[in-house]
Design an enzyme around this catalytic site. Sequence first.
Site, mmCIF file in Angstrom:
data_model
loop_
_atom_site.group_PDB
_atom_site.id
_atom_site.type_symbol
_atom_site.label_atom_id
_atom_site.label_comp_id
_atom_site.label_asym_id
_atom_site.label_seq_id
_atom_site.Cartn_x
_atom_site.Cartn_y
_atom_site.Cartn_z
ATOM 1 N N PRO A 91 0.780 -1.227 0.000
ATOM 2 C CA PRO A 91 0.000 0.000 0.000
ATOM 3 C C PRO A 91 0.821 1.291 0.000
ATOM 4 O O PRO A 91 0.261 2.376 0.039
ATOM 5 C CB PRO A 91 -0.821 -0.107 1.284
ATOM 6 C CG PRO A 91 0.058 -0.858 2.218
ATOM 7 C CD PRO A 91 0.809 -1.837 1.344
ATOM 8 N N GLY A 92 2.139 1.204 -0.052
ATOM 9 C CA GLY A 92 2.921 2.403 -0.307
ATOM 10 C C GLY A 92 3.775 2.945 0.814
ATOM 11 O O GLY A 92 4.404 3.989 0.640
ATOM 12 N N SER A 93 3.853 2.278 1.943
ATOM 13 C CA SER A 93 4.672 2.835 3.024
ATOM 14 C C SER A 93 6.145 2.916 2.631
ATOM 15 O O SER A 93 6.816 3.912 2.919
ATOM 16 C CB SER A 93 4.501 2.038 4.326
ATOM 17 O OG SER A 93 4.916 0.704 4.167
ATOM 18 N N LYS A 94 6.643 1.903 1.934
ATOM 19 C CA LYS A 94 8.048 1.933 1.518
ATOM 20 C C LYS A 94 8.259 2.910 0.361
ATOM 21 O O LYS A 94 9.244 3.644 0.328
ATOM 22 C CB LYS A 94 8.523 0.529 1.166
ATOM 23 C CG LYS A 94 8.580 -0.380 2.385
ATOM 24 C CD LYS A 94 8.854 -1.819 2.013
ATOM 25 C CE LYS A 94 8.775 -2.718 3.224
ATOM 26 N NZ LYS A 94 7.398 -2.905 3.724
ATOM 27 N N ASP A 130 1.985 -7.226 -13.197
ATOM 28 C CA ASP A 130 2.732 -8.290 -12.541
ATOM 29 C C ASP A 130 4.194 -7.858 -12.622
ATOM 30 O O ASP A 130 4.707 -7.583 -13.714
ATOM 31 C CB ASP A 130 2.493 -9.607 -13.293
ATOM 32 C CG ASP A 130 3.179 -10.792 -12.661
ATOM 33 O OD1 ASP A 130 4.301 -10.637 -12.135
ATOM 34 O OD2 ASP A 130 2.605 -11.883 -12.713
ATOM 35 N N CYS A 149 8.456 -10.394 4.898
ATOM 36 C CA CYS A 149 8.077 -10.340 6.314
ATOM 37 C C CYS A 149 7.817 -11.756 6.816
ATOM 38 O O CYS A 149 6.864 -12.010 7.532
ATOM 39 C CB CYS A 149 6.869 -9.428 6.522
ATOM 40 S SG CYS A 149 5.370 -9.986 5.708
#
Length: 191
Positions: A36-39, A84, A153
Amino acid sequence: MHWLGKYHVQEYVSGIPPLALNPEPGEKVVDMCAAPGSKTTQISTLMDNIGEILANDIQRNRIRSLLSNISRLGCVNVQVFERDGRNLPEEPKFDKVLVDAPCSAEGNARKNSDLINGADIDVITKLSKLQENLLEKAFRLWKNGGTIVYSTCTFAPEENEIVVSKFLDYGKLEKPVFIFPIHPELQNGKT
């Protein structure tokens, strides 16, 4: 303040891959599995919003979160793709490539009791093949002399050490590849 883009909440460990990537202003970076874009947004911040980031994800519903976070945090140097990651075009080449690969998420066992005894081996096997393919594609997207960061993770060696080991044997790599240990300095409230 969160909705105004003054801060973004993420787990401490999620901040390590962008620090290891060490993006610089003006570089070209690809985040192959970005939602979702945190990195992605952390990378943009580390680059002072200068340079180019291609943020890619395959899942349309997760791209909505990615776009929302990019907009909320004012990341103007990010382009979003829905593909992809194994099928990204191989030109242009990127200075930095992040493969935060889909995984069995054993690191989230404290939030998901189904993972207390580890993930299903069939799931791990399927995901490890995807991870191998993503890492091979990352190599083809990468400029010689740049940086590739592979992260998950999960704890499963089949998704970590074994994937990296197979990558290092990948076609007897035509460009030199080195593995560097990282020692990120994480301080409360700082990246």
